[in-house]
Structure formats: C-alpha cells, structure tokens
Motif scaffolding. Structure first.
Motif, PDB file in Angstrom:
ATOM      1  N   SER A  98      -4.486  13.357 -37.851  1.00 27.29           N
ATOM      2  CA  SER A  98      -5.568  13.221 -36.875  1.00 27.29           C
ATOM      3  C   SER A  98      -5.848  11.742 -36.685  1.00 27.29           C
ATOM      4  O   SER A  98      -5.164  10.881 -37.255  1.00 27.29           O
ATOM      5  N   ASN A  99      -6.874  11.428 -35.879  1.00 20.50           N
ATOM      6  CA  ASN A  99      -7.176  10.017 -35.650  1.00 20.50           C
ATOM      7  C   ASN A  99      -7.698   9.329 -36.905  1.00 20.50           C
ATOM      8  O   ASN A  99      -7.615   8.111 -37.030  1.00 20.50           O
ATOM      9  N   GLN A 102      -3.943   9.134 -39.803  1.00 19.03           N
ATOM     10  CA  GLN A 102      -2.674   8.847 -39.142  1.00 19.03           C
ATOM     11  C   GLN A 102      -1.692   8.102 -40.041  1.00 19.03           C
ATOM     12  O   GLN A 102      -0.486   8.214 -39.868  1.00 19.03           O
ATOM     13  N   GLY A 486     -13.154  13.873 -33.273  1.00 18.86           N
ATOM     14  CA  GLY A 486     -11.935  13.089 -33.415  1.00 18.86           C
ATOM     15  C   GLY A 486     -10.722  13.862 -32.936  1.00 18.86           C
ATOM     16  O   GLY A 486     -10.771  15.074 -32.701  1.00 18.86           O
ATOM     17  N   GLN A 487      -9.657  13.153 -32.776  1.00 20.48           N
ATOM     18  CA  GLN A 487      -8.420  13.764 -32.302  1.00 20.48           C
ATOM     19  C   GLN A 487      -7.730  14.471 -33.456  1.00 20.48           C
ATOM     20  O   GLN A 487      -7.280  13.840 -34.402  1.00 20.48           O
TER      21      GLN A 487
END
Length: 519
Positions: A98-99, A102, A486-487
C-alpha cells in the motif's frame, strides 16, 4: 567478385562467427540488465528478463529448436503481457502492499536510520558566491560570533567543511533566498565543523544546527532505539511496520512510518468476506455489473437489429443518409460523447433537464439518485453501442436468402412474423460469439463509469470507497488509488483476483451455452 568467389567454407565461417557474436552480445546485455535490476531490488523483473531473454537466446542458438523460432515471439508476448501481470497481481493480493507499505524491509530501515533530530544550538547561515565557488557563513545570536568557510565547490563538497572565526560577514551580498531554495538539496548534504569540533547540518532553509541520528541500531539485531525518547522498536512482520516493544515484551501501539511490504497470506481475501463494509458493496457491485453488462448487450442488440432492418427496407427513401446519421455516434470518440452526455444530464444547467422542466415540470437528479444514475449510465452506453450492433446486423441481413421471405409471404406471414420467425433466429446464431465479447467488454467498461459518474453517488457506511454506479473494475481502481485511508494495492489486487475468477467462470458458462446453441 571477391564475395562471389569465396569458398563455402569461408562463407560458413563468416556466418558462424556473426551468429555467435550477436548471441554473445545478447548474453552480455541480458546479464547486465539482470544484475542491474537485481542490485536495485527488482528481483521479480530480473528473473523475468533472465527467463524470457535467456530462453530466446537458447532457441535461436540451438538448431534442434528451429521450429520454435516462429512461435516463440508470440509465446514471449503472452508471457510478458498477459501471464506475468496476472501472476504478479495475484501475488500482490497476498501482501500488505500500500502507500504506507511500499518499501522493502532494508529500504524502510535505511530511511528510519537517516532521520535526525536537533541536539544543540542552531545558527543562522548565509551563502556567498565567489566566482565559481561558494562560501558559507554562520552566526550565533547569543555569542555574536561569526564563522566563515574557505571557498568550496557546492557540486562536489568535501566530506566536512571546516569553519574559522571571522571578525564579520563577507562584504559581498549574500545569495538570494530563491537561490538557497533551488540548491537546498546540495546545501542539505553539507556538513560543517566549528573550531571547537561541533558538527552541524542544515535544519531549515535559514539555519544550521547540531543534529544526531534519531534512531540507533542496537548491535547486529534489527532493534531500533529512539535516542531522544529511549523507546525501542522491533519489526512486526505481521503488520509490516517497526512497532514499539514494551518492557514486558508485548507490542505497544506506536508504529514507525514508512512501513515495509510483507506477505500476509489470505488476510486480504478473508477481509473481503468478513468485513461487512467491503462484503456488502462488493456483492451489490458484482450484481450491478452483471445487470449492466447484460442490459447493455440486450438494448444494443434490439436497437441495432431494428434499425438495421429499417435502413435495409427497400421501400425506404434516402437510406444512405439514414445510415450515415445512425452510424455517426460510432465515429465520434467515446470519451468525447461521454463528456457531452455528462453536460446534457447536468441537473441544473443540462439541456435534458431544461427540456423536461419546460414540458413536464421535472428536474431529475441524475447524479444524486442511485436509480436514475444507473438509468443514465445505461442510456449513454446504449447510445455508444448500438451503431456497432447495427453495422453487424446490416452485414448479416444480406446473407439471409430472399427465398425465405417469399415463401413466408406465400404462407400469409406479415412483417412482424418475418422478423421474429426468420430474421431474429438467423441473426442471433452468428451474433452469439460477438454478444459474448460485448458482454465481457462492458463487464470491465472502466472509461464510461470514470468519465460519466466516477462511480457516484457514493455509498455510505463502507470501509472502502464505493458508489452505486461502480462496476467491479472501477471499484477496484478506487480502492487502489482513491481510498481515504490510503492507497491499498494489496486489497485491490485481491479483489482483482476474485474478478478474474468470476469473469473466467462467466466466460466458461457463456461458451458452453453458445456451443449448445450453435449445435
């Protein structure tokens, strides 16, 4: 004449060395690229390059694999652009990527060890340009002292720049604040040493301060100790973060960012099932995706088939003009048509609502009401898709023998009976594979949803961003790139894997159904 008179042995010798020279160059390039990617932590891509290029070199170098030279480029393309992305996506679904997670563990640890904190007095600084070199001057507010460096090269400064006491700052004007901002990365890498041995680094755009590393690695262990608070942290491989370890050996609540990517097994997949905020929108969006794709195919086929029969009607005058007008939506790029419809359906200023308001006194909330939003999406997609079906039906109608209609007319059949008893059955059979392809395309029609509604109106009470007009593909995109928390690429990859399984199952069912129909 020289090349013509060469012996067969000489020509064989030249071609032999040319072949092996080219293969040798290919081997060197492959090895260099693989080592370079491996050194940069791209292990997967290094192995991929080594396998694909190495296999190709073996096939083209070995005379026994001559037949494979013709099919290998296609097989390599399938592996590189279809199988590898699929396997890579499935692999990410089993991680916490995820962000916030990473980096690799080594890189995350390196980032944390590079952090510093101010431990002593700070000093304001000025930078002076002297020909092609620079001078840095520090001044202390309390001691009123000034320390100045010798000229140095800012592009390639020495490891530590020594300062000496000066009576005053240099007489030439200091560089502008804009120049400091432009060179902040180079200035931030400087280390200066005062006469009494204190080392300073840039702490802000106007000050140098005595700094120390914020975290210290304890021995050869992976433990980090905060030198400012004395708190200890260990890597938690279940969450992918450095987490505080308490005196009793239990985990504390504090975690350090950035985290690192770890394998979390089936956690993302079980989360889809157990988390109601994900499970409920996922099921609803899956059902809506099937309905959307099915209704789009049905509407476009019906409209396209009817219009094809009308423009092929011999008694109709000006058929060529009607054909051009009806095919125009297919000639305009889809993204332009979608944006035009987005303006037409605007709730306040769109022409559609203005017309409905004048005639019926209605102003439908196309983008706020879930049912109206879905209806709008179907209307726009039908408009975009019917010309394709109409063109197909126009071509297939020419293949239907006129004798069938003449025989039906002799039996007293009318136009409607001809349409449903002759035209429709004879068109649907060759159209079946194309209908399956159209269903698969609309199942993943990301562009329409993204440009027209962006998935909206949004659902409330969901863990991940989800809308009433979202398809599975746009839902996955929003989780990966638009999540409020978040991504979350790992969760998005897990959902993509489920989509792949579902679409594959639907494709098998459609193929079997079409096979039975064709038989």
């Amino acid at each position: 004449m020289d090349s013509v008179n060469r012996s067969p042995a000489a020509r064989f010798f030249n071609s032999f060395w040319l072949k092996w020279s080219l293969l040798g160059v290919a081997v060197l390039i492959t090895g260099y690229l693989s080592v370079l990617m491996y050194a940069n932590g791209e292990y997967t891509f290094a192995i991929l390059a080594l396998v694909i290029i190495g296999t190709g070199i073996y096939i083209f170098a070995n005379s026994k694999t001559y037949a494979w030279r013709y099919v290998y480029p296609g097989l390599a393309g399938i592996g590189l652009f279809i199988l590898f992305p699929l396997i890579y996506t499935i692999g990410i679904g089993f991680t916490n990527y995820s962000n916030t997670n990473q980096l690799t563990f080594e890189r995350a640890q390196e980032v944390l060890l590079d952090r510093t904190y101010i431990t002593g007095q700070s000093y304001s600084f000025e930078l002076y340009a002297q020909q092609h070199q620079w001078i840095i001057a520090l001044s202390g507010a309390e001691s009123q002292k000034v320390w100045v460096s010798q000229p140095f090269d800012l592009e390639h400064p020495s490891h530590v720049i020594a300062l000496h006491v000066a009576n005053a700052l240099p007489k030439q004007p200091a560089v502008s604040f804009r120049m400091i901002i432009q060179n902040r990365n180079r200035i931030g890498a400087l280390k200066v040493r005062l006469p009494h041995g204190e080392q300073l680094m840039m702490s802000s755009l106007r000050r140098f301060s005595a700094v120390q590393p914020l975290y210290k690695q304890v021995g050869k262990a992976q433990m980090l100790v905060n030198q400012k608070t004395s708190a200890s942290y260990l890597p938690n491989y279940k969450t992918g973060f450095y987490q505080q370890i308490l005196a009793d050996g239990h985990w504390g609540k504090e975690v350090l960012s950035p985290g690192f990517s770890v394998n979390i097994g089936w956690a993302n997949f079980t989360r889809i099932v157990t988390d109601r905020g994900i499970r409920m929108p996922f099921i609803d969006i899956f059902i809506w995706t099937i309905i959307f794709a099915t209704l789009t195919v049905v509407f476009t086929v019906i409209i396209g088939m009817v219009l094809a029969c009308l423009v092929q009607w011999e008694a109709l005058k000006g058929k060529a003009s009607y054909r051009v007008l009806l095919i125009l939506p297919y000639a305009v790029p889809a993204f332009i048509s979608i944006l035009i419809f987005k303006g037409l359906f605007n709730q306040s200023f769109g022409e559609i609502n203005l017309l409905l308001s004048q005639v019926f006194g209605l102003r439908p909330e196309w983008f706020s009401n879930p049912h109206l939003a879905k209806a709008m999406v179907l209307i726009v997609n039908t408009w975009l898709g019917y010309p394709y079906m109409m063109i197909l039906c126009m071509g297939l109608l020419k293949a239907i023998p006129d004798d069938l209609y003449e025989a039906a007319a002799m039996d007293g059949a009318g136009p409607m009976q001809n349409f449903f008893k002759i035209t429709v059955p004879l068109l649907l059979k060759p159209l079946t594979p194309l209908l399956i392809a159209s269903f698969a395309f609309n199942f993943n029609n990301f562009v329409l949803i993204q440009l027209l509604t962006n998935g909206g109106p949004d659902r409330l009470g969901t863990t991940t961003p989800a809308g009433y007009t979202d398809l599975l593909v746009s839902y996955t995109y929003r989780i990966a790139f638009e999540g409020s928390g978040g991504q979350n690429f790992g969760l998005a990859a897990a959902i993509s894997t489920l989509i792949f399984v579902l679409v594959g199952a639907l494709a098998i069912i459609n193929l079997k159904a079409s096979k039975l129909q064709l038989d």
